[in-house]
Design a protein around this motif. Sequence first.
Motif, mmCIF file in Angstrom:
data_model
loop_
_atom_site.group_PDB
_atom_site.id
_atom_site.type_symbol
_atom_site.label_atom_id
_atom_site.label_comp_id
_atom_site.label_asym_id
_atom_site.label_seq_id
_atom_site.Cartn_x
_atom_site.Cartn_y
_atom_site.Cartn_z
ATOM 1 N N ALA A 103 0.761 -1.379 0.075
ATOM 2 C CA ALA A 103 -0.001 0.047 0.084
ATOM 3 C C ALA A 103 0.944 1.229 -0.009
ATOM 4 N N ASP A 104 2.145 0.986 0.421
ATOM 5 C CA ASP A 104 2.929 2.190 0.489
ATOM 6 C C ASP A 104 3.717 2.552 -0.614
ATOM 7 N N GLY A 105 3.272 1.644 -1.660
ATOM 8 C CA GLY A 105 4.143 1.963 -3.018
ATOM 9 C C GLY A 105 5.360 1.069 -3.031
ATOM 10 N N THR A 106 5.853 0.342 -2.173
ATOM 11 C CA THR A 106 6.884 -0.613 -2.300
ATOM 12 C C THR A 106 6.429 -2.077 -2.725
ATOM 13 N N GLU A 107 7.220 -2.771 -3.120
ATOM 14 C CA GLU A 107 7.199 -3.893 -3.508
ATOM 15 C C GLU A 107 7.564 -5.044 -2.617
ATOM 16 N N PHE A 108 6.844 -6.474 -2.477
ATOM 17 C CA PHE A 108 7.367 -7.390 -1.649
ATOM 18 C C PHE A 108 7.475 -8.555 -2.499
ATOM 19 N N ASP A 109 8.810 -9.032 -2.988
ATOM 20 C CA ASP A 109 9.082 -10.129 -3.879
ATOM 21 C C ASP A 109 9.332 -11.342 -3.268
ATOM 22 N N LEU A 110 8.588 -12.425 -3.465
ATOM 23 C CA LEU A 110 8.778 -13.790 -2.899
ATOM 24 C C LEU A 110 9.519 -14.594 -3.702
ATOM 25 N N PHE A 111 10.029 -14.026 -4.849
ATOM 26 C CA PHE A 111 10.933 -14.805 -5.762
ATOM 27 C C PHE A 111 12.040 -15.357 -5.062
ATOM 28 N N PRO A 112 12.556 -16.803 -5.250
ATOM 29 C CA PRO A 112 11.992 -17.770 -6.489
ATOM 30 C C PRO A 112 10.545 -18.489 -5.910
ATOM 31 N N ALA A 113 9.911 -18.270 -4.755
ATOM 32 C CA ALA A 113 8.795 -18.696 -4.481
ATOM 33 C C ALA A 113 7.527 -18.780 -5.316
ATOM 34 N N THR A 114 6.892 -19.718 -5.591
ATOM 35 C CA THR A 114 5.562 -19.471 -5.953
ATOM 36 C C THR A 114 4.640 -19.138 -5.274
ATOM 37 N N LEU A 115 3.527 -18.607 -5.754
ATOM 38 C CA LEU A 115 2.375 -17.936 -4.959
ATOM 39 C C LEU A 115 1.041 -18.692 -5.216
ATOM 40 N N VAL A 116 0.316 -19.104 -4.505
ATOM 41 C CA VAL A 116 -1.042 -19.714 -4.776
ATOM 42 C C VAL A 116 -1.942 -19.197 -4.120
ATOM 43 N N LEU A 117 -3.131 -18.846 -4.661
ATOM 44 C CA LEU A 117 -4.404 -18.112 -3.999
ATOM 45 C C LEU A 117 -5.412 -19.186 -3.924
ATOM 46 N N ASP A 118 -5.800 -19.333 -2.413
ATOM 47 C CA ASP A 118 -7.105 -20.086 -2.165
ATOM 48 C C ASP A 118 -8.126 -19.316 -1.989
ATOM 49 N N ARG A 162 -0.495 -12.132 9.562
ATOM 50 C CA ARG A 162 0.536 -12.195 10.346
ATOM 51 C C ARG A 162 1.659 -13.312 9.864
ATOM 52 N N ARG A 163 1.220 -14.034 9.226
ATOM 53 C CA ARG A 163 2.462 -15.093 8.753
ATOM 54 C C ARG A 163 2.950 -14.514 7.258
ATOM 55 N N SER A 164 2.183 -14.115 6.528
ATOM 56 C CA SER A 164 2.495 -13.519 5.102
ATOM 57 C C SER A 164 2.974 -12.215 5.008
ATOM 58 N N GLY A 165 2.725 -11.219 6.007
ATOM 59 C CA GLY A 165 3.092 -10.023 5.991
ATOM 60 C C GLY A 165 2.142 -9.073 5.246
ATOM 61 N N LEU A 166 1.099 -9.611 4.609
ATOM 62 C CA LEU A 166 0.053 -8.809 3.802
ATOM 63 C C LEU A 166 -0.916 -7.884 4.659
ATOM 64 N N ALA A 167 -0.926 -6.688 4.113
ATOM 65 C CA ALA A 167 -1.845 -5.826 5.064
ATOM 66 C C ALA A 167 -3.059 -4.958 3.890
ATOM 67 N N ILE A 168 -3.784 -4.282 4.474
ATOM 68 C CA ILE A 168 -4.745 -3.712 3.909
ATOM 69 C C ILE A 168 -4.170 -2.501 2.742
ATOM 70 N N GLY A 169 -4.564 -2.591 1.664
ATOM 71 C CA GLY A 169 -4.266 -1.804 0.454
ATOM 72 C C GLY A 169 -3.141 -2.537 -0.403
ATOM 73 N N ASP A 170 -2.616 -3.758 0.037
ATOM 74 C CA ASP A 170 -1.534 -4.570 -0.596
ATOM 75 C C ASP A 170 -2.266 -5.070 -1.908
ATOM 76 N N LEU A 171 -1.823 -5.032 -3.037
ATOM 77 C CA LEU A 171 -2.416 -5.751 -4.218
ATOM 78 C C LEU A 171 -1.629 -6.715 -4.591
ATOM 79 N N ILE A 172 -2.392 -7.987 -5.067
ATOM 80 C CA ILE A 172 -2.051 -9.096 -5.638
ATOM 81 C C ILE A 172 -2.607 -9.372 -7.110
ATOM 82 N N SER A 173 -1.527 -9.757 -7.943
ATOM 83 C CA SER A 173 -1.838 -10.021 -9.465
ATOM 84 C C SER A 173 -2.101 -11.606 -9.884
ATOM 85 N N PRO A 174 -3.078 -12.318 -10.113
ATOM 86 C CA PRO A 174 -3.004 -13.374 -10.587
ATOM 87 C C PRO A 174 -2.348 -13.442 -11.833
ATOM 88 N N VAL A 175 -1.602 -14.675 -12.251
ATOM 89 C CA VAL A 175 -0.757 -14.774 -13.608
ATOM 90 C C VAL A 175 -1.747 -14.527 -14.900
#
Length: 787
Positions: A103-118, A162-175
């Motif tokens: 939300a603050d304009g920064t980016e959180f990169d999990l690479f090389p991990a993959t991300l799956v949304l349930d 808590r575990r992922s570090g996500l917060a309100i305003g964070d944006l996630i993009s499906p592939v």
Amino acid sequence: MIWKLALQYFFRHWRLNLVLLIIMILGSAFLAGIPMVAVTIAGESLSQSLESAPVHVRNLIIEGKSRTDEPPEDVEQSVSSLLKEIMAVREGLVAAFPLIHKADGTEFDLFPATLVLDLRSYDLLQQRVRMLDGRLPDSDPVPVDAEMSPIFEAAIGVEAARRSGLAIGDLISPVSGSYHLIIVGIVEPLDPNAEIWWEDSQMLPFSAWRRVSISPDIDEWNISLLLHPGVMASRIRHNQFWRVILDHREITASNAPAVRETLTRLQSRLSEEGLVLNTGLIDLIVEFESALAQSRVSLLLLTFQSLIAVFYLVGIIGSFLVEQSRQTLATLLGRGFNRGQITGIFARASILLVILSAVVAPWVAHWSLGFWNRRLGVPAPDTIPAESWWLALSTGLFSWITLIFSVYRATGDGLLTGQGQGLRLEHRRLDGRQLIWDSFILVLGGLAYWQLMQGSAVTRGAGSERTLEGISDPVLLLGPTILLLAVGLILIRLLPFAWRLFSWASKQTRGLFWALGFSRLARQPAGASKVILLISLTAGLSFFASVFTTSIENWQQTMARYLAGADIRLIQPLLESTDGDVVSGSPDISARTQVIHTRATFLVNEYQRMEFELFALDPAIFPSVVSYPSGISPFSIEQIMGALQSESSSILPVVISSNTSTRDLDLGDRITLEMGKEAYPFEVVGIIVHFPAAKGNFAITDQSRFVQHVDLESIDLTGRVRRELWINVVPGKHEKVFAALVEAGLADSMVGTSRAQLEVIQSDLIFREVTTAFELNASVLIPLSVV
């Protein structure tokens, strides 16, 4: 004329007839109470089984494509009396870019991990969760430029945040790039244990976890997000199903067969519409019905011994009636009455007792059972079953037949001409029977009793978890009765010799009272021997019932502790090795130890990987907390712990389970634990069959060396490894310790207790019916002996 004589005789000997009536009522009430007892115990056992059953077993889930978004009408119509709520669930897995825009304009990169949304949606979510921050997602997308893909709102669970570090305003993009997801709220369930969440793994949809090493260099993050049902239905590829929550407290022993038939018909109708109904409730009720049938057989067989005592006592009273009616019999014989006519008078007089006992006995049984149930806190049956009336009448008729047969025999060859009395009764010798028959009964009873105690007792056996709880052959439960009967018959053979010895000894003294008494017993031992036999059977059977029931209960308590692992098991943070103030400072806790518990994958050979339930424990302290029940394992916990204390510093020791999947492994073999991104070599130092709290394949290792080699911080993100505190409680202090833990806010941390496991074991119908039958036998035989 015959009826007039019968009534005169009935009132003339009213004392003996009153005793006979009491015996008939007691015996009829006893048998009439069996259906009531069976229904009561079955209902309580079914309630406990439903209470302890997993959520997916006692509820319904409907899967498949429906013509509408509403649940099928057949469901509500079929289970309307049991229905609590229906919730539509939509679920879809979506791969996303590992780059998250904060939300603050920064980016959180999990690479090389993959991300799956349930991605999930639930009906009436606002009534089931609590908002900790932000709001629930809306169905309308966030306004954006026409050239940009739409942005849909989503909520995340507090544990996932808590575990992922996500917060309100964070944006996630499906592939796929066809839409984006923005976090607008953080929620937690109002009741995490509510059945509507269906025991979701990792408390979905309120958590996130990390799967490590799905390939050599790639991890996988799994994060659950909540969307609006409209968005899920229109924009997300998903599976839809309905969770149907039933009120299992409305399922009773009486309506369980009807519920099973209803669910079976509903399953068939839904399959015609292309829908699948999944539930474990049908199988649970079928298993209950099977156990109920077997338990009724056990109850009938065990209570039949008391019924025999009733008939036996009726026969004794019948012989007393004949003896007290010697003058009446002499008068009737003098007037030309034959044997059949005399027996008919007794039959007509006693039939009144049969009718009265058949009418009164079911009500006596119902009142007694109600009193007994109130004392135990168990609801009594509202009505008297029809079987109770038939059993009461049958008992009265069989008692009447026994009485008539006894009178017929006594008025036959046993009537001899007396001097001054008209008639006297010939007393049969007790030592005229063949000893071989008494010996045969003794051997038969001894074999049945030995077999009962060896391996088929109500709570013995170690073939599976079910046999650990207990299965028994009902016929073997008659072993104690047969054995006691044989002992009693042999003792009766010895009684005449004892009376003669006492008579001879009493004649050597100056007293006249003892000499006359023992002389009479020596001449006529049959009457006293009958009473002694009944009292001996009562004392012996009551003693056996008390000892056997106590043994069963002690075995169940030991087995419950074994199946649960310890009296109490608490979950603790993996990276914090602390006991806690409540546990460490309690004098009611006799011992405790920490165990690292996880599901682990072992490479057992070049081509095969196997899943094991891994226990990392302290070999020095573990034996003070856990032990095997007798007969479960040829090894002790101390021996197994000794095998873990190997001298090698580079290779970890492991004791594994013995079954068909591990049959190719032997002592000294090397297997490799794959955890995180590392592989750890283990050496097999022991192979055993059973281990406390283990289900399926298991492996045991030394905790101190396990912690030295394995990076706990890296595997903590997986959420699969947990540290447990195994606690042994001082006997009798379980409730106090449990209450202290609940007060300290540790109720949700308890993953296993021996008390809960004991309730499951004690809900077994066979156990309940057998122990109840023993109690009923004692409650009937003792009054009969007094009478």
